[in-house]
Design a protein around this motif. Structure first.
Motif, PDB file in Angstrom:
ATOM      1  N   UNK A 369      18.490  53.400  24.142  1.00 12.37           N
ATOM      2  CA  UNK A 369      17.157  53.979  24.208  1.00 12.37           C
ATOM      3  C   UNK A 369      16.611  53.999  25.630  1.00 12.37           C
ATOM      4  N   UNK A 370      16.999  53.025  26.444  1.00 10.41           N
ATOM      5  CA  UNK A 370      16.577  53.030  27.845  1.00 10.41           C
ATOM      6  C   UNK A 370      17.131  54.240  28.584  1.00 10.41           C
ATOM      7  N   UNK A 371      18.280  54.721  28.136  1.00  7.48           N
ATOM      8  CA  UNK A 371      18.873  55.912  28.745  1.00  7.48           C
ATOM      9  C   UNK A 371      18.390  57.183  28.058  1.00  7.48           C
ATOM     10  N   UNK A 372      18.386  57.179  26.711  1.00 10.84           N
ATOM     11  CA  UNK A 372      18.148  58.414  25.965  1.00 10.84           C
ATOM     12  C   UNK A 372      16.690  58.803  25.805  1.00 10.84           C
ATOM     13  N   UNK A 373      15.820  57.823  25.565  1.00  9.08           N
ATOM     14  CA  UNK A 373      14.423  58.164  25.317  1.00  9.08           C
ATOM     15  C   UNK A 373      13.741  58.835  26.516  1.00  9.08           C
ATOM     16  N   UNK A 374      13.995  58.403  27.753  1.00  4.56           N
ATOM     17  CA  UNK A 374      13.399  59.116  28.887  1.00  4.56           C
ATOM     18  C   UNK A 374      13.794  60.591  28.972  1.00  4.56           C
ATOM     19  N   UNK A 375      14.983  60.914  28.461  1.00  3.69           N
ATOM     20  CA  UNK A 375      15.388  62.319  28.444  1.00  3.69           C
ATOM     21  C   UNK A 375      14.470  63.118  27.520  1.00  3.69           C
ATOM     22  N   UNK A 376      14.175  62.547  26.348  1.00  3.02           N
ATOM     23  CA  UNK A 376      13.269  63.228  25.416  1.00  3.02           C
ATOM     24  C   UNK A 376      11.885  63.363  26.035  1.00  3.02           C
ATOM     25  N   UNK A 377      11.388  62.284  26.654  1.00  2.89           N
ATOM     26  CA  UNK A 377      10.061  62.326  27.272  1.00  2.89           C
ATOM     27  C   UNK A 377      10.007  63.389  28.354  1.00  2.89           C
ATOM     28  N   UNK A 378      11.042  63.465  29.184  1.00  5.06           N
ATOM     29  CA  UNK A 378      11.064  64.452  30.266  1.00  5.06           C
ATOM     30  C   UNK A 378      11.003  65.873  29.720  1.00  5.06           C
ATOM     31  N   UNK A 379      11.748  66.143  28.663  1.00  9.77           N
ATOM     32  CA  UNK A 379      11.736  67.483  28.078  1.00  9.77           C
ATOM     33  C   UNK A 379      10.381  67.799  27.434  1.00  9.77           C
ATOM     34  N   UNK A 380       9.744  66.780  26.815  1.00  3.22           N
ATOM     35  CA  UNK A 380       8.413  66.983  26.239  1.00  3.22           C
ATOM     36  C   UNK A 380       7.405  67.326  27.321  1.00  3.22           C
ATOM     37  N   UNK A 381       7.413  66.561  28.414  1.00  2.74           N
ATOM     38  CA  UNK A 381       6.450  66.800  29.495  1.00  2.74           C
ATOM     39  C   UNK A 381       6.713  68.129  30.193  1.00  2.74           C
ATOM     40  N   UNK A 382       7.973  68.509  30.275  1.00  3.21           N
ATOM     41  CA  UNK A 382       8.292  69.824  30.832  1.00  3.21           C
ATOM     42  C   UNK A 382       7.698  70.929  29.970  1.00  3.21           C
ATOM     43  N   UNK A 383       7.769  70.752  28.647  1.00  2.58           N
ATOM     44  CA  UNK A 383       7.214  71.761  27.747  1.00  2.58           C
ATOM     45  C   UNK A 383       5.704  71.829  27.763  1.00  2.58           C
ATOM     46  N   UNK A 384       5.034  70.812  28.328  1.00  2.00           N
ATOM     47  CA  UNK A 384       3.574  70.794  28.357  1.00  2.00           C
ATOM     48  C   UNK A 384       2.999  71.996  29.080  1.00  2.00           C
ATOM     49  N   UNK A 385       3.746  72.575  30.016  1.00  7.06           N
ATOM     50  CA  UNK A 385       3.259  73.749  30.748  1.00  7.06           C
ATOM     51  C   UNK A 385       3.062  74.944  29.831  1.00  7.06           C
ATOM     52  N   UNK A 386       3.729  74.951  28.680  1.00  4.23           N
ATOM     53  CA  UNK A 386       3.622  76.062  27.731  1.00  4.23           C
ATOM     54  C   UNK A 386       2.788  75.686  26.513  1.00  4.23           C
ATOM     55  N   UNK A 387       1.986  74.659  26.627  1.00  3.23           N
ATOM     56  CA  UNK A 387       1.079  74.285  25.545  1.00  3.23           C
ATOM     57  C   UNK A 387       1.779  73.525  24.440  1.00  3.23           C
ATOM     58  N   UNK A 388       1.104  73.363  23.292  1.00  4.58           N
ATOM     59  CA  UNK A 388       1.679  72.598  22.180  1.00  4.58           C
ATOM     60  C   UNK A 388       3.033  73.123  21.708  1.00  4.58           C
ATOM     61  N   UNK A 389       3.218  74.438  21.704  1.00  8.71           N
ATOM     62  CA  UNK A 389       4.501  74.983  21.249  1.00  8.71           C
ATOM     63  C   UNK A 389       5.616  74.617  22.221  1.00  8.71           C
ATOM     64  N   UNK A 390       5.305  74.557  23.515  1.00 11.21           N
ATOM     65  CA  UNK A 390       6.287  74.138  24.497  1.00 11.21           C
ATOM     66  C   UNK A 390       6.638  72.670  24.358  1.00 11.21           C
ATOM     67  N   UNK A 391       5.636  71.848  24.059  1.00  8.63           N
ATOM     68  CA  UNK A 391       5.869  70.426  23.828  1.00  8.63           C
ATOM     69  C   UNK A 391       6.792  70.234  22.629  1.00  8.63           C
ATOM     70  N   UNK A 392       6.535  70.976  21.554  1.00 12.44           N
ATOM     71  CA  UNK A 392       7.370  70.877  20.354  1.00 12.44           C
ATOM     72  C   UNK A 392       8.810  71.285  20.646  1.00 12.44           C
ATOM     73  N   UNK A 393       8.995  72.327  21.434  1.00  9.87           N
ATOM     74  CA  UNK A 393      10.344  72.798  21.768  1.00  9.87           C
ATOM     75  C   UNK A 393      11.101  71.775  22.602  1.00  9.87           C
ATOM     76  N   UNK A 394      10.417  71.211  23.598  1.00  4.73           N
ATOM     77  CA  UNK A 394      11.061  70.201  24.428  1.00  4.73           C
ATOM     78  C   UNK A 394      11.470  68.976  23.628  1.00  4.73           C
ATOM     79  N   UNK A 395      10.588  68.534  22.714  1.00  2.00           N
ATOM     80  CA  UNK A 395      10.915  67.378  21.891  1.00  2.00           C
ATOM     81  C   UNK A 395      12.086  67.623  20.967  1.00  2.00           C
TER      82      UNK A 395
END
Length: 502
Positions: A369-395
């Protein structure tokens, strides 16, 4: 059994108790999920999306206290078949003390949390929610006592009655025009009622705390497991925190309800399966062939049902959300569809978590989880630029990556063969779930009817594909395995063997 108890009558075989436990817990979760889903539908028509967003702001941040309150000690106890009265009592006092401290801490966080989101109303909201952590801390080891005895009927009473009564209270408050207060009452009343039911049903009472052997080992496992949960919690809630901070209460309310519905099948199936699987698999892990077969059968059941339901729901996402929650929530439909796809990977990843717990590999799970969870967080925050739908896609993309990482990590740390788990999941989703979801989506895009009829026709198209999939000999074999399991569970028999094991 505590000192002085009369001898118990002969108990059924482990397979029989596991099967009956599966049947009871699945029925319980179905009932509980229907209660909560019905409550969501009712409350969504009485409470504004912004109020749901406000409560989501609180839970997304203060909910970390719930993990700290448990500190992994419930799982540390569940995986032990030789837990003594004194060890269990010590765990009770630790959980209660942590819960009391967290209640005080969360209460103190009310002011900075309100300032972070720029919502003054959150001060009182957080302060009313704070006692939940103490109540749940007291209840933890009472629940463990019930679970270790495999008394799933008692757990069923708690898990259904408490939220059902709390929902009734929330609806009454919402009917008086107090939307946010209704959501607070729902959470607080659930914790109070669950505690009042758990204590008498546990048939156990803690002793005074004193030194006991192996407490350090129990606490060490709990801390490792809690660290994993904290990482997972941060990953699951960084989306809500980010959306609430950047876009405000209403977009967060839309996202949060879409999220809650997208994980409903996980709550319905994976949560009760975990409750049965962990103590049962712990008893058979030394019989490797039986252990591996049980893992594959568990994934077979979860993937055929959970993945297909999620993908079909994703296909009819917008009309389904509109039908359930009302026209005011239509904007949550596309968000729900994307989140439902991500929940497919979250569902099948749960198998890896079971293996880590049963194999006593909490440290390995933490490193994963120390390796994998930050990857999910990074993709979620990247999707934030496209609003809630972008956040959902990144997650959703992040959970796909994490599922594959989890199985690779399992094989490296335990030596268990994971290739069959991957091929089974890909085969089932590719042959059944994904085409069924595509059929439902096609109906949604082409049929200009009211939401109710679109959902009905979409589900019918998906069901038609599932019937077509029965042409496959392997699918028919899997269905026979599922049918045998369901029949034996209903009769209290043992688990069936996998047909055509490959």
């Amino acid at each position: 059994m505590t000192d002085g108890d009369s001898p118990s009558p002969p108990t059924p075989s482990l397979g029989a108790r596991a099967a009956r436990g599966s049947a009871i817990t699945l029925a319980t979760q179905l009932t509980r999920s229907l209660v909560l889903l019905g409550g969501t539908i009712v409350l969504a028509r009485m409470v504004a999306p912004a109020d749901f967003g406000l409560i989501a702001m609180v839970v997304a941040v203060s909910g970390v206290a719930e993990i700290l309150r448990d500190s992994g000690l419930s799982w540390a106890a569940l995986r032990r078949t030789d837990l003594t009265q004194q060890q269990r009592s010590n765990l009770f006092w630790i959980n209660a003390a942590i819960g009391l401290g967290l209640t005080a801490g969360v209460f103190g966080l009310s002011w900075p949390l309100a300032a972070f989101y720029g919502e003054d109303v959150l001060v009182q909201t957080v302060q009313w929610i704070a006692p939940i952590y103490f109540l749940n801390g007291v209840a933890t080891q009472f629940r463990v006592a019930i679970n270790l005895d495999l008394r799933f009927g008692a757990l069923a009473i708690i898990d259904v009655a408490a939220p059902a009564v709390a929902l009734g209270l929330a609806v009454a408050v919402a009917a008086g025009g107090q939307g946010l207060a209704a959501l607070v009452v729902q959470q607080l009343a659930t914790a109070v009622l669950a505690l009042l039911l758990t204590i008498p049903l546990a048939r156990w009472w803690p002793s005074l705390p004193r030194r006991a052997p192996e407490m350090r080992a129990l606490f060490g496992f709990g801390m490792s497991f809690a660290s994993v949960q904290l990482l997972s919690y941060a990953t699951r809630n960084i989306d809500s925190i980010a959306i609430g901070r950047v876009y405000g209460a209403r977009p967060l309310g839309l996202y949060d309800q879409a999220y809650q519905l997208s994980v409903a099948p996980l709550v319905l199936l994976n949560s009760p399966m975990s409750r049965v699987a962990v103590p049962v698999l712990s008893r058979v892990r030394d019989d490797r062939p039986r252990y591996i077969k049980a893992l594959r059968d568990a994934q077979l059941i979860a993937t055929y049902v959970t993945a297909t339901v999620l993908l079909v729901a994703a296909g009819v996402g917008t009309p389904l959300i509109t039908l359930l929650l009302g026209a005011n929530w239509a904007a949550a439909g596309p968000i729900f569809s994307v989140l439902a796809v991500g929940s497919v990977f979250r569902s099948i990843q749960q198998i890896a978590n079971w293996i880590f717990v049963v194999e006593d590999k909490a440290g390995s799970m933490l490193r994963l989880n120390l390796v994998g969870q930050p990857i999910i967080v990074a993709l979620i925050l990247l999707g934030l630029f496209w609003g809630p739908i972008g956040v959902a896609t990144g997650g959703s993309l992040g959970w796909c990556v994490f599922w594959l990482m989890s199985l690779v990590w399992v094989q490296r740390t335990t030596g268990l063969p994971v290739r069959p788990l991957v091929t089974d999941a890909v085969r089932i989703v590719g042959v059944v779930g994904l085409p069924a979801g595509a059929a439902a989506l096609l109906v949604t895009l082409l049929v200009p009817f009211a939401p109710l009829w679109v959902v009905i026709l979409g589900v019918a198209a998906a069901a038609a594909w599932c019937c077509i999939a029965l042409i496959s000999r392997r699918v028919r074999s899997d269905v026979r395995t599922l049918t045998r399991f369901a029949r034996l569970a209903a009769k209290g028999g043992s688990q069936p063997s996998r047909a055509n094991d490959a």
